[in-house]
Structures are given as C-alpha cells and as structure tokens.
Design an enzyme around this catalytic site. Structure first.
Site, mmCIF file in Angstrom:
data_model
loop_
_atom_site.group_PDB
_atom_site.id
_atom_site.type_symbol
_atom_site.label_atom_id
_atom_site.label_comp_id
_atom_site.label_asym_id
_atom_site.label_seq_id
_atom_site.Cartn_x
_atom_site.Cartn_y
_atom_site.Cartn_z
ATOM 1 N N SER A 14 -2.107 2.109 -1.415
ATOM 2 C CA SER A 14 -2.932 2.491 -0.259
ATOM 3 C C SER A 14 -4.328 2.954 -0.678
ATOM 4 C CB SER A 14 -2.256 3.607 0.545
ATOM 5 O OG SER A 14 -3.097 4.003 1.612
ATOM 6 N N SER A 16 -6.290 4.211 1.699
ATOM 7 C CA SER A 16 -6.672 5.111 2.791
ATOM 8 C C SER A 16 -7.405 6.362 2.298
ATOM 9 C CB SER A 16 -5.439 5.515 3.609
ATOM 10 O OG SER A 16 -4.955 4.431 4.356
ATOM 11 N N THR A 61 2.548 4.391 7.192
ATOM 12 C CA THR A 61 2.655 2.986 6.809
ATOM 13 C C THR A 61 4.118 2.652 6.509
ATOM 14 O OG1 THR A 61 1.702 1.257 5.401
ATOM 15 C CG2 THR A 61 2.085 3.400 4.366
ATOM 16 N N LYS A 65 6.887 3.448 10.349
ATOM 17 C CA LYS A 65 6.141 3.341 11.615
ATOM 18 C C LYS A 65 7.039 3.491 12.849
ATOM 19 C CE LYS A 65 2.490 0.364 9.766
ATOM 20 N NZ LYS A 65 1.181 0.804 10.257
ATOM 21 N N ALA A 126 8.998 -9.119 10.193
ATOM 22 C CA ALA A 126 9.273 -8.365 11.420
ATOM 23 C C ALA A 126 9.189 -6.863 11.166
ATOM 24 C CB ALA A 126 10.657 -8.736 11.959
ATOM 25 N N ARG A 150 13.711 -12.976 7.525
ATOM 26 C CA ARG A 150 14.951 -13.201 6.775
ATOM 27 C C ARG A 150 16.144 -12.583 7.495
ATOM 28 N NH1 ARG A 150 14.416 -15.020 1.470
ATOM 29 N NH2 ARG A 150 12.318 -14.865 0.608
ATOM 30 N N VAL A 209 -1.675 -9.551 6.091
ATOM 31 C CA VAL A 209 -1.958 -8.146 6.437
ATOM 32 C C VAL A 209 -2.185 -7.303 5.184
ATOM 33 C CG1 VAL A 209 -0.685 -8.244 8.613
ATOM 34 C CG2 VAL A 209 0.485 -7.456 6.552
#
Length: 264
Positions: A14, A16, A61, A65, A126, A150, A209
C-alpha cells in the site's frame, strides 16, 4: 496529533501512507497516516479505538471491505448499496462507513477519456472492490457487465445485489470491450492470471485495479497483444482524495508531483 490508518492483509504494497502524508504536510495538518496489517479478530478492538478517538480515520483494503461493516453504526448510501467500505470516520458519535472506490473508479476512467457507455465489460474476480466498480460502470451506462470468479458462490452473491449481472464460468472467455482484473493476482511480480486472451481482437481496454507493481503480468501480456492498458493508480489517487476531503474538509490537489511520488 490526529492519527489515520490503512488496514489490510497483505498491506506492505500500500502506498496510501506516502500519498496521505504528502497531502497532510502540504496542507499543514497536524496528523500522521500509517499502515497496519490486521487479522479478522483485530477489527473489533480497532473500531473501539475510533470510538475512543485514539484513531481519527481508517482506510480499508483487502480483505476487510465487507467484513468491517458489522462493526459500524452507519453506512453511507454508496457503502450500503455496494456492501463495501473503504473509508471510516466518527460523526456525531457514530462510526460511519463510506465507499470512495466507486467515485475513484469513475473519475479514473473519465481521466483517460474512455467512454464506457454501451460497452460490454468483463470483470475477473469478486473481491471487496468489485461491487464498487460495478456501481460505477452502471452509473457510466455500460451495456452489459459479465463477471467470472474461481469461487462461483462469491460471484452469485454479487448477483444478489446487481440482478442484471451475468456470471461466466471460470476459464470461459466472453467477448468484451473492457476487461478488468479485480483479483489480487499480480501483487507478486510472478503472479499469472492464467487466462488466455490471445483469441480476443486487439484494441480492447485492459484495466488492472492493482497499482503496485505498476505493470503486472496482466498488463504486460495485454500490451504485447496490442491492447490499451491502464493500472489502478488513478483510481487509487481519486479514492484517496475523496477520503482526505471527508476527514479534513480539504480537497487535496492532484498534481504531477503525485505521480512522481508514487512512482519512486
């Protein structure tokens, strides 16, 4: 001094803290932003720290979430609709969960001047961010959204939220205008998605992403096949800016220095 955190597992990748601390310094805010790797059993104590004002805000993250929601008092409209939270803060003694990922993805796509309307989108994965991406795609009027994962039941759970979502069996490759890698496959430089895109006509948009590393094998292979590519850096920046504004009441400047900072 106020304290902010990003939590996840893994969390080393990360950026961030680098981004938020840059904006904090630039705006002369008395605060510090750090990252912390947690496990599920740590979430309850973390939320108590927000309630006690020991921590002033949290970014969330993978993989928390959705899991974090049960510990919160309120959800924003976007968080409730997507069942995904990436930004947490205290307001009127209530711990609020919000979702800035939807805004982040939409602004990132607009930034590259790509028109999503009437396009067929194929999402691989997903995980926690996917519902946010689907909501953004719907707002941008995508014609059809297809998804493959999967573990099929995770995909089916998303279909309960977005009923017109079409589930594709893992390994099958539909026609698409845009394909989005929304898995964590690529965080390690040796990761391979193991889906053969060579039969798809070139000129498609391949979106990952993941932003660190900035070129995953998914991106490298797409370029080699003559496709457009984009990683998750702009989405990351825009969602972070939205969280920053919620916490500090300041819209941070997104300038060229940000790109250089994140590429260091």
């Amino acid at each position: 001094m106020k304290k902010y955190l990003v939590i996840g597992n893994p969390i080393d990748h990360s950026l961030s803290p680098k981004l938020h601390n840059y904006w904090i310094k630039k705006n002369n805010i008395e605060a510090v932003y750090d990252k912390q790797e947690l496990k599920s059993h740590d979430l309850k104590d973390l939320i108590i720290k927000i309630r006690n004002k020991e921590i002033n805000g949290i970014n969330v993250t993978v993989p928390f979430k959705n899991e974090i929601i049960s510990y919160l008092d309120e959800l924003s409209y976007e968080a409730d609709l997507t069942k995904s939270v990436n930004t947490i803060y205290l307001k009127n003694d209530k711990i609020v969960g919000h979702n800035t990922d939807t805004e982040g993805f939409e602004l990132a796509i607009k930034n590259i001047n790509y028109d999503i309307s009437e396009k067929q989108i194929f999402i691989v994965g997903a995980g926690g961010v996917v519902s946010s991406i689907i909501l953004a795609l719907k707002k941008m009027k995508a014609s059809k959204i297809l998804l493959s994962n999967r573990t099929k039941n995770k995909a089916e759970n998303l279909k309960k939220i977005f009923r017109d979502l079409k589930i594709i069996d893992w390994g099958k490759l539909p026609d698409f205008d845009v394909v989005i890698n929304a898995t964590s496959i690529g965080l390690d430089k040796n990761d391979e998605l193991n889906i053969d895109f060579s039969k798809i006509k070139n000129g498609r948009l391949f979106y990952d992403v993941i932003y660190n590393p900035k070129q995953t094998n998914f991106i490298k292979n797409a370029k080699r096949l003559g496709n457009k590519t984009e990683n998750g850096k702009k989405m990351f920046i825009y969602q972070a800016a939205a969280a920053f504004k919620i916490w500090h009441g300041i819209k941070p400047e997104i300038d060229d220095k940000i790109n250089d900072l994140l590429d260091e």
